[in-house]
Design a protein around this motif. Structure first.
Motif, PDB file in Angstrom:
ATOM      1  N   GLY A   1       0.815  -1.207   0.000  1.00  0.00           N
ATOM      2  CA  GLY A   1       0.000   0.000   0.000  1.00  0.00           C
ATOM      3  C   GLY A   1       0.847   1.255   0.000  1.00  0.00           C
ATOM      4  N   SER A   2       1.928   1.259   0.782  1.00  0.00           N
ATOM      5  CA  SER A   2       2.823   2.416   0.844  1.00  0.00           C
ATOM      6  C   SER A   2       3.563   2.609  -0.476  1.00  0.00           C
ATOM      7  N   ALA A   3       3.928   1.481  -1.126  1.00  0.00           N
ATOM      8  CA  ALA A   3       4.622   1.564  -2.416  1.00  0.00           C
ATOM      9  C   ALA A   3       3.709   2.178  -3.473  1.00  0.00           C
ATOM     10  N   TYR A   4       2.461   1.747  -3.507  1.00  0.00           N
ATOM     11  CA  TYR A   4       1.498   2.336  -4.451  1.00  0.00           C
ATOM     12  C   TYR A   4       1.242   3.808  -4.113  1.00  0.00           C
ATOM     13  N   LEU A   5       1.243   4.126  -2.841  1.00  0.00           N
ATOM     14  CA  LEU A   5       0.973   5.505  -2.422  1.00  0.00           C
ATOM     15  C   LEU A   5       2.098   6.444  -2.879  1.00  0.00           C
ATOM     16  N   ALA A   6       3.346   5.956  -2.775  1.00  0.00           N
ATOM     17  CA  ALA A   6       4.498   6.789  -3.125  1.00  0.00           C
ATOM     18  C   ALA A   6       4.939   6.609  -4.569  1.00  0.00           C
ATOM     19  N   GLY A   7       4.463   5.541  -5.251  1.00  0.00           N
ATOM     20  CA  GLY A   7       4.960   5.241  -6.586  1.00  0.00           C
ATOM     21  C   GLY A   7       6.410   4.797  -6.513  1.00  0.00           C
ATOM     22  N   SER A   8       6.685   3.824  -5.634  1.00  0.00           N
ATOM     23  CA  SER A   8       8.059   3.402  -5.363  1.00  0.00           C
ATOM     24  C   SER A   8       8.187   1.886  -5.385  1.00  0.00           C
TER      25      SER A   8
ATOM     26  N   GLY B   1       9.282  -0.200  -7.509  1.00  0.00           N
ATOM     27  CA  GLY B   1       8.883  -0.902  -8.727  1.00  0.00           C
ATOM     28  C   GLY B   1       7.410  -0.808  -9.058  1.00  0.00           C
ATOM     29  N   LEU B   2       6.624  -0.125  -8.248  1.00  0.00           N
ATOM     30  CA  LEU B   2       5.196   0.012  -8.506  1.00  0.00           C
ATOM     31  C   LEU B   2       4.869   1.457  -8.896  1.00  0.00           C
ATOM     32  N   PRO B   3       3.927   1.618  -9.837  1.00  0.00           N
ATOM     33  CA  PRO B   3       3.522   2.985 -10.190  1.00  0.00           C
ATOM     34  C   PRO B   3       2.656   3.576  -9.088  1.00  0.00           C
ATOM     35  N   GLN B   4       2.568   4.885  -9.046  1.00  0.00           N
ATOM     36  CA  GLN B   4       1.674   5.507  -8.066  1.00  0.00           C
ATOM     37  C   GLN B   4       0.227   5.225  -8.458  1.00  0.00           C
ATOM     38  N   ASP B   5      -0.497   4.632  -7.534  1.00  0.00           N
ATOM     39  CA  ASP B   5      -1.893   4.291  -7.763  1.00  0.00           C
ATOM     40  C   ASP B   5      -2.615   4.448  -6.423  1.00  0.00           C
ATOM     41  N   LEU B   6      -3.242   5.586  -6.251  1.00  0.00           N
ATOM     42  CA  LEU B   6      -3.838   5.898  -4.952  1.00  0.00           C
ATOM     43  C   LEU B   6      -4.988   4.964  -4.590  1.00  0.00           C
ATOM     44  N   GLN B   7      -5.738   4.511  -5.606  1.00  0.00           N
ATOM     45  CA  GLN B   7      -6.858   3.612  -5.308  1.00  0.00           C
ATOM     46  C   GLN B   7      -6.360   2.272  -4.794  1.00  0.00           C
ATOM     47  N   LYS B   8      -5.325   1.725  -5.450  1.00  0.00           N
ATOM     48  CA  LYS B   8      -4.760   0.464  -4.968  1.00  0.00           C
ATOM     49  C   LYS B   8      -4.104   0.651  -3.608  1.00  0.00           C
ATOM     50  N   ALA B   9      -3.475   1.805  -3.421  1.00  0.00           N
ATOM     51  CA  ALA B   9      -2.870   2.092  -2.114  1.00  0.00           C
ATOM     52  C   ALA B   9      -3.937   2.033  -1.025  1.00  0.00           C
ATOM     53  N   GLY B  10      -5.072   2.673  -1.283  1.00  0.00           N
ATOM     54  CA  GLY B  10      -6.158   2.669  -0.311  1.00  0.00           C
ATOM     55  C   GLY B  10      -6.662   1.262  -0.020  1.00  0.00           C
ATOM     56  N   GLN B  11      -6.767   0.434  -1.065  1.00  0.00           N
ATOM     57  CA  GLN B  11      -7.275  -0.922  -0.897  1.00  0.00           C
ATOM     58  C   GLN B  11      -6.366  -1.752   0.019  1.00  0.00           C
ATOM     59  N   TYR B  12      -5.059  -1.689  -0.235  1.00  0.00           N
ATOM     60  CA  TYR B  12      -4.124  -2.480   0.577  1.00  0.00           C
ATOM     61  C   TYR B  12      -3.995  -1.928   1.995  1.00  0.00           C
ATOM     62  N   LEU B  13      -4.004  -0.610   2.125  1.00  0.00           N
ATOM     63  CA  LEU B  13      -3.854  -0.025   3.454  1.00  0.00           C
ATOM     64  C   LEU B  13      -5.079  -0.285   4.327  1.00  0.00           C
ATOM     65  N   ILE B  14      -6.255  -0.305   3.717  1.00  0.00           N
ATOM     66  CA  ILE B  14      -7.458  -0.650   4.480  1.00  0.00           C
ATOM     67  C   ILE B  14      -7.379  -2.093   4.975  1.00  0.00           C
ATOM     68  N   LYS B  15      -6.858  -2.996   4.129  1.00  0.00           N
ATOM     69  CA  LYS B  15      -6.718  -4.390   4.551  1.00  0.00           C
ATOM     70  C   LYS B  15      -5.825  -4.492   5.787  1.00  0.00           C
ATOM     71  N   ALA B  16      -4.725  -3.717   5.780  1.00  0.00           N
ATOM     72  CA  ALA B  16      -3.820  -3.735   6.936  1.00  0.00           C
ATOM     73  C   ALA B  16      -4.495  -3.101   8.154  1.00  0.00           C
ATOM     74  N   ALA B  17      -5.219  -2.005   7.924  1.00  0.00           N
ATOM     75  CA  ALA B  17      -5.894  -1.321   9.027  1.00  0.00           C
ATOM     76  C   ALA B  17      -6.956  -2.223   9.657  1.00  0.00           C
ATOM     77  N   GLU B  18      -7.645  -2.989   8.834  1.00  0.00           N
ATOM     78  CA  GLU B  18      -8.683  -3.891   9.338  1.00  0.00           C
ATOM     79  C   GLU B  18      -8.094  -5.003  10.204  1.00  0.00           C
ATOM     80  N   GLN B  19      -6.772  -5.211  10.065  1.00  0.00           N
ATOM     81  CA  GLN B  19      -6.093  -6.191  10.919  1.00  0.00           C
ATOM     82  C   GLN B  19      -5.427  -5.507  12.126  1.00  0.00           C
ATOM     83  N   ASN B  20      -5.947  -4.321  12.436  1.00  0.00           N
ATOM     84  CA  ASN B  20      -5.513  -3.600  13.642  1.00  0.00           C
ATOM     85  C   ASN B  20      -4.059  -3.149  13.585  1.00  0.00           C
ATOM     86  N   HIS B  21      -3.616  -2.716  12.410  1.00  0.00           N
ATOM     87  CA  HIS B  21      -2.286  -2.128  12.294  1.00  0.00           C
ATOM     88  C   HIS B  21      -2.411  -0.631  12.556  1.00  0.00           C
ATOM     89  N   ALA B  22      -1.721  -0.148  13.585  1.00  0.00           N
ATOM     90  CA  ALA B  22      -1.879   1.249  14.014  1.00  0.00           C
ATOM     91  C   ALA B  22      -1.498   2.242  12.922  1.00  0.00           C
TER      92      ALA B  22
END
Length: 209
Positions: free
Chosen positions: A128-135, A137-158
């Motif tokens: 999620g952070s890689a998509y957010l920053a475009g780093s 090897g991944l292009p910047q993709d804010l929607q994909k970043a949001g999808q992966y970060l929500i998955k981590a957040a739902e697992q109680n990652h602060a």
């Protein structure tokens, strides 16, 4: 008439209390106390302006109105200062790429993608952070970043919860939603993220605009 007299008595009591206690320096106040003080002072101004014109001509009340108006400006300047400092702190991990491997490698990202899809919370944060920053090897993709970060957040990652709150707040990759931003910020705080209170302050500022 009795109502008006009652209001004036209340204002006189507030004046006396204010002179005895004094107004605290906004810079010395915690974030939550600062917002509460702003709301309290603005409520006083609203009550004052609601008085009949002739009752607003009291010298002491007019002086207090001027002092409180100036004090409110000090509080707002302090809030803006803290919000800018918070935004700088929030952006720093992306500038430094601190969440990503020191040597970006597409093979590492491929492994992270597989692990993220399998439910690994740290991999979800990494991708999620890689998509957010475009780093990494991944292009910047804010929607994909949001999808992966929500998955981590739902697992109680602060930290993931903290970032998701920011994405909802700004409408980056996720639809702008102040209520959801506040919900995730509270979760980040409950999970112990040190900057969650500043995020909540930023959300309250955004809501008041």
């Amino acid at each position: 008439m009795e109502i008006i007299i009652g209001i004036i008595v209340i204002f006189v009591a507030i004046i006396i209390f204010g002179k005895l206690k004094g107004a605290p320096d906004p810079a010395s106040m915690p974030d939550i106390a600062l917002m509460q003080r702003l709301q309290s002072e603005e409520a006083w101004i609203t009550r004052y302006l609601g008085l009949p014109y002739e009752n607003r001509q009291s010298v002491s009340l007019k002086k207090m109105y001027e002092e409180k108006t100036a004090y409110i400006e000090q509080i707002k300047l302090e809030i803006v200062k803290r919000q800018k400092a918070f935004e700088a702190i929030q952006a720093e991990p992306l500038k430094q790429d601190s969440l990503l491997p020191e040597s970006p490698n597409f093979a590492i990202t491929e492994k992270a993608l597989s692990a993220a899809e399998a439910g690994d919370v740290e991999a979800q944060l990494l991708v999620g952070s890689a998509y957010l920053a475009g780093s990494n090897g991944l292009p910047q993709d804010l929607q994909k970043a949001g999808q992966y970060l929500i998955k981590a957040a739902e697992q109680n990652h602060a930290f993931a919860s903290f970032i998701v709150a920011g994405l909802y707040l700004e409408g980056m990759g996720l639809p702008q939603d102040i209520d959801k931003a506040r919900m995730w910020a509270f979760k980040a705080k409950a999970l112990g993220h040190p900057d969650a209170d500043q995020m909540l302050l930023a959300i309250d500022v955004k809501r008041s605009i």
